[in-house]
Design a protein around this motif. Structure first.
Motif, short mmCIF file in Angstrom:
data_model
loop_
_atom_site.label_atom_id
_atom_site.label_comp_id
_atom_site.label_asym_id
_atom_site.label_seq_id
_atom_site.Cartn_x
_atom_site.Cartn_y
_atom_site.Cartn_z
N LEU A 1 -25.13 -14.38 35.82
CA LEU A 1 -24.32 -14.28 34.60
C LEU A 1 -24.53 -15.50 33.70
CD1 LEU A 1 -21.03 -12.79 36.08
CD2 LEU A 1 -22.73 -11.61 34.68
N SER A 2 -24.64 -16.68 34.30
CA SER A 2 -24.88 -17.90 33.51
C SER A 2 -26.22 -17.84 32.80
CB SER A 2 -24.83 -19.15 34.40
OG SER A 2 -23.56 -19.35 34.91
N ALA A 3 -27.24 -17.38 33.52
CA ALA A 3 -28.58 -17.30 32.93
C ALA A 3 -28.58 -16.37 31.73
CB ALA A 3 -29.59 -16.83 33.98
N LEU A 4 -27.95 -15.21 31.87
CA LEU A 4 -27.92 -14.25 30.75
C LEU A 4 -27.07 -14.78 29.60
CD1 LEU A 4 -27.67 -10.92 32.77
CD2 LEU A 4 -29.64 -11.75 31.45
N ALA B 1 -30.79 -12.00 26.60
CA ALA B 1 -31.31 -10.87 27.37
C ALA B 1 -32.60 -11.25 28.10
CB ALA B 1 -31.54 -9.68 26.46
N MET B 2 -32.68 -10.83 29.37
CA MET B 2 -33.86 -11.12 30.20
C MET B 2 -34.06 -10.00 31.21
SD MET B 2 -33.69 -15.18 31.18
CE MET B 2 -32.07 -15.21 31.88
N TYR B 3 -35.23 -9.95 31.78
CA TYR B 3 -35.46 -9.03 32.89
C TYR B 3 -35.42 -9.83 34.19
CZ TYR B 3 -40.31 -10.51 31.91
OH TYR B 3 -41.44 -11.23 31.66
N GLY B 4 -35.31 -9.11 35.29
CA GLY B 4 -35.09 -9.73 36.60
C GLY B 4 -36.09 -10.81 36.95
N HIS B 5 -37.36 -10.58 36.64
CA HIS B 5 -38.38 -11.57 36.99
C HIS B 5 -38.16 -12.88 36.23
CE1 HIS B 5 -42.12 -13.18 38.49
NE2 HIS B 5 -42.45 -13.49 37.24
#
Length: 187
Positions: free
Chosen positions: A9-12, A17-21
């Motif tokens: 959650l912090s990363a997003l 927006a990002m993908y899992g990798h």
């Protein structure tokens, strides 16, 4: 408090927006294993669970050439609320998990001094190696290193130094410890 949920959650929230990798790569680049229980391999499962709970949502799926399709996720408003709760829990929680070595020292009545010293010496070597790695990291900045990264690294370093100091104390008093346990009657 679940550190993997907090990390995703912090990363997003921080990077958009990002993908899992990308999230997994960020965990490696940020060296999350040094300062948390976050394991990069657990991030995909967490991402899917967070989506199921409505804390993140899939924006789109992208595919470049023959590469596998990638789903891009973003944090939802409910996810932001959850993030704030997780952050508060993390800041309030003080955790010093028990170390099994304490249990052995408190309960072992049949471990001889040489065996115990050998195990403790091995622990000192492992702790020294970890501290050496952190010292090395401290000397070399990595991409996008922040003041927060420096503080987290210093926290880990100081904790390892305290562990090494305690081990030196135990090794210094090992003769007294084993003499007391040798005097205890066996059942």
């Amino acid at each position: 408090m679940n550190p993997t949920r907090l990390f995703v959650l912090s990363a997003l929230a921080k990077r958009g927006a990002m993908y899992g990798h990308q999230i997994r790569r960020d965990a490696r680049v940020d060296r999350a294993e040094l300062w948390s229980d976050v394991r990069p391999g657990s991030l995909y499962g967490a991402l899917h669970r967070l989506e199921g709970e409505g804390l993140v949502r899939a924006l789109r799926t992208e595919q470049e050439g023959n590469l596998p399709a990638r789903t891009v996720y973003e944090i939802t408003e409910e996810g932001r609320r959850e993030l704030h709760v997780l952050q508060a829990e993390a800041l309030e929680e003080v955790r010093f998990p028990p170390d099994p070595v304490d249990l052995v020292l408190a309960t072992a009545t049949d471990v001889d001094e040489d065996t115990l010293r050998g195990h403790l010496d091995d622990r000192v070597q492992a702790l020294t190696a970890r501290l050496s790695r952190l010292e090395h990291l401290r000397e070399r900045a990595w991409p996008d290193q922040t003041v927060a990264d420096d503080l987290v690294l210093e926290h880990a370093r100081l904790r390892l130094r305290a562990e090494l100091e305690w081990h030196a104390l135990v090794l210094d008093q090992l003769g007294k410890l084993t003499a007391v346990t040798a005097e205890r009657p066996r059942a």
